[in-house]
Design a protein around this motif. Structure first.
Motif: not given
Length: 186
Positions: A121-140
């Motif tokens: 329900t949020y506009d998420v801003h994520l700070v994480a390791h550069e090797t993270s695959n954010i496409n597999n997250l269950p939220f946008k």
């Protein structure tokens, strides 16, 4: 006495009600650096001879006090007497002090079931390791800020870049070791 299930529900209610708050967790690695001990693990490194500036920023984030700022420290079952040393050193009000491992162990199922759904329900801003695959997250993820190892030193300039945008109504999630603590404070 605080209970893990009560503490996670308290933060979840804030998230669900769109209240502004910040949660910053300090476990054994962050505590070792705060105490000035050399540490080098797969995520970050601290050397007392070269990293005092960053250690001080970590201490500032640990001792910062605000009604909307929650500090998670290691529980007594994980760190014994060091828990009490962390408690004293943090100088936090009891109502703003919680557990570092709030989202794992017996609370993990609650986290997965309720927090993840609320992230959607949020506009998420994520700070994480550069090797993270954010496409597999269950939220946008609206904005991804990739950082490297020892981000608390090597990506420190990201703090001002984020602050200069004057964001509002965004959910910032940090998965970047002690840098997340400093970001949560800022």
């Amino acid at each position: 006495m605080k209970y893990f299930s009560d503490e996670i529900q308290k933060l979840f209610e804030k998230l669900k009600n769109k209240e502004k708050f910040s949660f910053s967790k300090y476990a054994d690695g962050e505590w070792a650096m705060i105490k000035g001990h050399y540490i080098n693990n797969s995520e970050f490194e601290y050397s007392p001879s070269t990293d005092e500036f960053y250690r001080q920023k970590l201490i500032e984030s640990f001792t910062y006090s605000d009604d909307c700022y929650y500090v998670g420290i290691s529980c007594p079952c994980c760190q014994g007497d060091e828990h009490y040393n962390m408690y004293k050193f943090s100088n936090q009000k009891d109502e703003n002090l919680t557990f570092a491992n709030l989202f794992v162990n017996s609370n993990y199922e609650f986290f997965k079931q309720f927090f993840i759904e609320e992230f959607k329900t949020y506009d998420v801003h994520l700070v994480a390791h550069e090797t993270s695959n954010i496409n597999n997250l269950p939220f946008k993820v609206e904005e991804f800020y990739p950082v490297g190892d020892s981000a608390w030193k090597n990506n420190y300039d990201l703090i001002e870049k984020i602050k200069n945008n004057n964001f509002s109504n965004k959910l910032f999630l940090f998965s970047c070791g002690p840098f997340g603590n400093i970001l949560a404070h800022q």
